[in-house]
Design an enzyme around this catalytic site. Structure first.
Site, PDB file in Angstrom:
ATOM      1  CD  GLU A   8       1.067 -38.491   6.884  1.00  0.00           C
ATOM      2  OE1 GLU A   8       1.531 -37.953   7.907  1.00  0.00           O
ATOM      3  OE2 GLU A   8      -0.123 -38.396   6.552  1.00  0.00           O
ATOM      4  CD1 TRP A  17       4.119 -37.685  16.893  1.00  0.00           C
ATOM      5  CD2 TRP A  17       4.655 -37.055  14.815  1.00  0.00           C
ATOM      6  NE1 TRP A  17       4.000 -36.320  16.825  1.00  0.00           N
ATOM      7  CE2 TRP A  17       4.324 -35.895  15.569  1.00  0.00           C
ATOM      8  CE3 TRP A  17       5.021 -36.895  13.476  1.00  0.00           C
ATOM      9  CZ2 TRP A  17       4.355 -34.612  15.013  1.00  0.00           C
ATOM     10  CZ3 TRP A  17       5.051 -35.615  12.923  1.00  0.00           C
ATOM     11  CH2 TRP A  17       4.714 -34.490  13.691  1.00  0.00           C
ATOM     12  CB  SER A  18       2.520 -43.628  13.225  1.00  0.00           C
ATOM     13  OG  SER A  18       1.252 -43.134  13.569  1.00  0.00           O
ATOM     14  CD1 TRP A  39      -5.711 -37.025  18.157  1.00  0.00           C
ATOM     15  CD2 TRP A  39      -7.364 -36.040  17.006  1.00  0.00           C
ATOM     16  NE1 TRP A  39      -5.388 -37.102  16.826  1.00  0.00           N
ATOM     17  CE2 TRP A  39      -6.380 -36.490  16.097  1.00  0.00           C
ATOM     18  CE3 TRP A  39      -8.507 -35.383  16.507  1.00  0.00           C
ATOM     19  CZ2 TRP A  39      -6.501 -36.315  14.715  1.00  0.00           C
ATOM     20  CZ3 TRP A  39      -8.608 -35.206  15.129  1.00  0.00           C
ATOM     21  CH2 TRP A  39      -7.615 -35.668  14.252  1.00  0.00           C
ATOM     22  CG  ASP A  85      -1.755 -42.407  12.255  1.00  0.00           C
ATOM     23  OD1 ASP A  85      -2.704 -41.645  12.079  1.00  0.00           O
ATOM     24  OD2 ASP A  85      -0.625 -42.209  11.761  1.00  0.00           O
ATOM     25  CG  ASP A 130       0.820 -35.365   4.788  1.00  0.00           C
ATOM     26  OD1 ASP A 130      -0.205 -35.381   5.490  1.00  0.00           O
ATOM     27  OD2 ASP A 130       1.787 -34.608   5.006  1.00  0.00           O
ATOM     28  NE  ARG A 145       4.487 -37.784   8.763  1.00  0.00           N
ATOM     29  CZ  ARG A 145       4.710 -36.679   8.037  1.00  0.00           C
ATOM     30  NH1 ARG A 145       5.870 -36.051   8.133  1.00  0.00           N
ATOM     31  NH2 ARG A 145       3.787 -36.222   7.208  1.00  0.00           N
ATOM     32  CG  ASP A 146       4.212 -42.546   9.692  1.00  0.00           C
ATOM     33  OD1 ASP A 146       4.373 -42.079  10.837  1.00  0.00           O
ATOM     34  OD2 ASP A 146       3.505 -41.993   8.825  1.00  0.00           O
ATOM     35  CD  GLN A 201       0.697 -41.400  16.732  1.00  0.00           C
ATOM     36  OE1 GLN A 201       1.029 -40.276  16.421  1.00  0.00           O
ATOM     37  NE2 GLN A 201       1.485 -42.199  17.441  1.00  0.00           N
TER      38      GLN A 201
END
Ligand SMILES: *[C@@H]1O[C@H](CO)[C@@H](O)[C@H](O)[C@H]1NC(C)=O
Ligand SMILES: *[C@@H]1O[C@H](CO)[C@@H](O)[C@H](O)[C@H]1NC(C)=O
Ligand SMILES: *[C@@H]1O[C@H](CO)[C@@H](O)[C@H](O)[C@H]1NC(C)=O
Ligand SMILES: *[C@@H]1O[C@H](CO)[C@@H](O)[C@H](O)[C@H]1NC(C)=O
Length: 573
Positions: A240, A119-120, A57, A60, A273, A185-186, A76
Site C-alpha cells: 500500500e 481512496w488514497s 475517523w 492516510d 497491508d 491502489r495508492d 482519508q
C-alpha cells in the site's frame, strides 16, 4: 510540456461547461450527514498540536503539497463516524504546517469511477505550477481504478474545488494486464523521465509478491502500463501507499521528485497491508531500465528500515519547494478499542510533519520535526548537566507535561559493565519487549517517563540500552515501552524498539519526545530512529501528567543537558 497541460485543462473546462456543475452543487452533502452518535464530553485524549479534525475517523494523508505558499493536507476521512467507511478526501490548508484551516471535502464519490469510494493518492505539480491529483476510486464493480482530478480555479491558493477527468479511470485492471482488481491502489506523485514521459507507480500484489506497478504517459491523460514493475519483492504481500523519491547524497536539502541529477540516490517506501508496518530501502534508480535496485545488504521486509518503529502507517512525502526540503507525513492510528473510539467520537491523527534527508553514512534516512513546530514552545525549563545515578528518577517540573516538547542528551563514559548482546538477539522490538523499563540492566534503561502519574502507576517509558556487540562494537537500542501507559486494559500496549546507527563512545545519546495527551512521538539521536506510541492514561491526564528522566541501569549516566517546553495549542480546525 505546457501544451499537454493546456489540452488537459481545456478538456476539463469543456467538460464543466456541459452540465457537470451539479456535482459542485452537491458539494456540501457530507456536512448534512454528520454523525448522530453520542460523543463523550470528557475528552482527555484529544491532541493540542497533532493534526486531527473535530470528530470522526481519519486515516492516510493524501495529496500533500505546497501551492502558492500554502501547504495542503488532504486525508482519508469518514464524515459519518469514528470507524473506517464512507471515505472522502477531507482538506485542510496551512501557512506553516502547524496551524490549519479546514475546507469542504475536496474529492468525494461523484462519478462511475469512484462511486464506491475515493481512496488514497498523491499530488504532482505539473510544469507551470499546476497541481494534479491521482487517487484510487472504487468503481461500481468494486474494482480499484486510478482517477485524475485538477483544480477548478488555479487562482484560488486554497484549491477548494477539484474537477475530475471525464476520461476517468485513466488506469484500470483488465483481463489483459493481469492486475488484481482488489489490489491496485495508492498512486504516487508522478515524476518526469529524461525521455519526457511521466511515470507513476501503484501498489499491488500477485499472490504474495508485493509490487510497484509502473505506468508511463506523454500527456498525463493516456497511461500505458510498463512490461515490468518498478520493483517487486516476494513474500511481502500487498504494497500500500508506495512512495518513491530522490534524496541528495550530501546535505539536508530535499529534491524535487523528478530530480535525477548526479549525487542523488532513491528511496522506495511501501506500507505492508499484512503487518501494518512500513519499510524503506535506499538504492539506485536506473532511468534506462526504469527499475529501482536497493543497495546491497538492504533488508526488504518490515525487519528492515522504517520511518518509524511504532504506530505509523500510510506515510507520504512531498518536496517543499519554498524551503528546499522533503517533508514526510504519516497517519498515526489509535491503540484503543473500537468501542472506545466510538465513545470518544474520533479515531486517528497525523504525526508532526518531519523533514527527512539521507544520513551521512548513506545507509538510512534521518528525520526531524519541521522547525515550525518550535513556534509553539513556551516557558523553557532547563536542567544543567547532572549525574543520573543508577536506579534513580528525577522530575522535570515547570512544564505542562501532557503537552510538551522535551530534548534530553546523555553522556556515557564508562562502558566496562556493558552487557553482552546475544548474537541471536536480532529483533529490537523483541528485546525491548523482554527488557522493558522495569528490567534492570547495566547501561540502561535510561531515558524519559512521559505521561506519568505522580505515583508512577502510569507512564510511557522511552529509553536507551547499550550492549556490547560482537567485534567490541557497542550496540544502542531505543525502546518505547507502553506496558504501564494506562490502567485501562483494553488498549494495545505493544512495546516498540529499534537499533540506532550510532557509536556511543563518540556520540551523545540524545532523545526528543513530542508529548501530546495521547501520543508520544520520539526521535533518537537527532532522528536516526523514530518511535511513535499512542497511549491513554487514566491518571496522568492534563494537569495530573508528569515528566521524569530515569535511569534503571546499575551504572550511572550523565544528563548532558535537558530542555523542555510547554507547547501552546495549535489551530487544528
Ligand atoms: C478564482 O479564485 C480567485 C481567488 O480566490 C477568485 O477571486 C475568483 O473569483 C475565482 N474564480 C472563479 C471563476 O471562481
Ligand atoms: C487479489 O487480491 C485479493 C484481496 O487481497 C485476494 O483475496 C486475492 O487472493 C488476490 N488474488 C491474487 C491472484 O493475488
Ligand atoms: C489500528 O489500530 C487498531 C487497534 O490497535 C488495530 O486493530 C488495527 O489493526 C490498526 N490498523 C492499522 C492500519 O494500523
Ligand atoms: C526500575 O526497576 C525496578 C526493579 O526492576 C522496578 O520495580 C521499577 O518499576 C523500574 N522503574 C521503572 C521506571 O520502570
Amino acid at each position: 510540456m505546457a501544451n499537454f497541460y493546456l489540452s488537459l485543462f481545456l478538456f476539463f473546462a469543456l467538460f464543466l461547461g456541459h452540465g457537470v456543475v451539479e456535482l459542485q452543487a452537491s458539494h456540501h452533502v457530507y456536512r448534512n450527514l454528520q454523525t448522530s452518535q453520542s460523543t463523550s464530553p470528557n475528552q482527555p485524549y484529544r491532541t493540542g498540536y497533532h493534526f486531527q479534525p473535530p470528530k470522526n475517523w481519519i486515516n492516510d494523508p493524501n495529496g500533500v503539497m505546497i501551492y502558492k505558499g500554502i501547504y495542503h493536507l488532504f486525508y482519508q476521512y469518514n464524515p459519518k463516524g469514528a470507524v473506517w467507511g464512507n471515505i472522502v478526501w477531507a482538506h485542510s490548508t496551512s501557512k506553516d504546517l502547524i496551524n490549519w484551516i479546514p475546507h469542504d471535502p475536496a474529492i468525494y464519490p461523484s462519478q462511475q469511477s469512484d462511486i464506491n469510494g475515493c481512496w488514497s493518492g498523491s499530488a504532482t505539480i505539473l510544469p507551470g505550477e499546476k497541481p494534479a491529483i491521482f487517487y484510487t476510486g472504487i468503481d461500481p464493480h468494486n474494482r480499484q481504478v486510478q482517477n485524475l482530478a485538477v483544480p477548478k480555479n488555479l487562482s484560488d491558493p486554497y484549491l477548494r474545488e477539484w474537477v475530475k477527468s471525464p476520461k476517468n479511470p485513466l488506469m484500470a485492471p483488465d483481463a489483459m494486464n493481469q492486475i488484481n482488481t482488489s489490489s491496485f491502489r495508492d498512486p504516487t506523485t508522478a515524476w518526469l523521465g529524461p525521455d519526457k514521459r511521466w511515470r507513476v507507480i501503484i501498489g499491488s500484489k500477485i499472490n504474495r509478491k508485493g509490487l510497484a506497478i509502473l505506468y508511463r504517459s506523454k500527456d498525463f491523460l493516456h497511461w500505458i502500463k510498463a512490461k515490468h514493475p518498478l520493483h517487486s519483492v516476494k513474500g511481502t504481500g500487498m504494497w500500500e501507499c508506495p512512495d518513491f523519491f530522490p534524496v541528495s547524497t550530501y546535505g539536508l536539502n530535499g529534491l524535487d521528485t523528478s530530480d535525477m541529477g548526479p549525487n542523488t540516490k532513491h528511496v522506495l517506501k511501501v506500507s505492508l497491508d499484512d503487518t501494518k508496518h512500513e519499510y524503506y530501502t535506499v538504492g539506485t534508480y536506473s532511468t534506462a531500465k526504469d527499475r529501482y535496485v536497493p543497495d546491497e545488504g538492504s533488508v526488504e521486509s518490515d525487519s528492515g528500515l522504517r520511518f518509524d518503529y511504532g504506530k505509523y502507517y500510510a506515510s507520504k512525502t512531498f518536496f517543499d519547494s519554498a524551503k528546499n526540503r522533503r517533508v514526510l507525513w504519516g497517519w498515526v492510528n489509535e491503540s484503543s478499542s473500537v468501542n472506545d473510539d466510538v465513545k470518544k467520537g474520533w479515531a486517528g491523527i497525523q504525526a508532526i510533519p518531519r523533514k527527512l534527508w539521507l544520513d551521512k553514512s548513506g545507509k538510512h534516512l534521518v528525520q526531524w520535526p519541521v522547525v515550525e513546530i518550535e513556534k509553539l514552545r513556551v516557558n523553557q525549563v532547563q536542567v544543567p548537566s547532572k549525574l543520573l545515578k543508577g536506579g534513580s528518577v528525577i522530575e522535570v517540573t515547570g512544564v505542562t507535561a501532557a503537552q510538551a516538547d522535551v530534548e534530553i542528551s546523555f553522556d556515557v563514559s564508562d562502558f566496562k559493565k556493558a552487557e553482552k548482546l546475544d548474537p541471536g538477539w536480532t529483533n529490537p522490538q523483541l528485546i525491548c519487549s523482554q527488557k522493558g523499563a522495569s528490567v534492570k540492566g547495566a547501561l540502561g534503561p535510561f531515558g524519559l517517563l512521559a505521561l506519568a502519574s505522580k505515583d508512577l502507576k502510569e507512564y510511557t517509558a522511552v529509553f536507551f540500552r547499550i550492549f556490547k556487540g560482537e567485534d567490541k562494537k557497542f550496540v544502542v537500542l531505543m525502546c518505547s515501552d507502553q506496558s504501564r501507559s494506562s490502567l485501562n486494559s483494553d488498549n494495545d500496549k505493544t512495546t516498540y524498539g529499534a537499533f540506532l546507527n550510532v557509536d556511543p563512545v563518540y556520540e551523545k545519546l540524545s532523545l526528543r519526545s513530542l508529548i501530546d495527551h495521547s501520543i508520544v512521538e520520539s526521535f533518537g539521536v537527532g532522528g536516526k530512529a523514530c518511535i511513535t506510541a499512542r497511549v491513554y492514561p487514566t491518571l496522568a491526564i492534563d494537569d495530573y501528567a508528569h515528566l521524569y528522566a530515569f535511569n534503571n541501569g546499575t551504572e550511572n549516566v550523565k544528563i548532558n543537558g535537558l530542555s523542555a517546553w510547554s507547547m501552546k495549542k495549535a489551530q487544528l480546525y
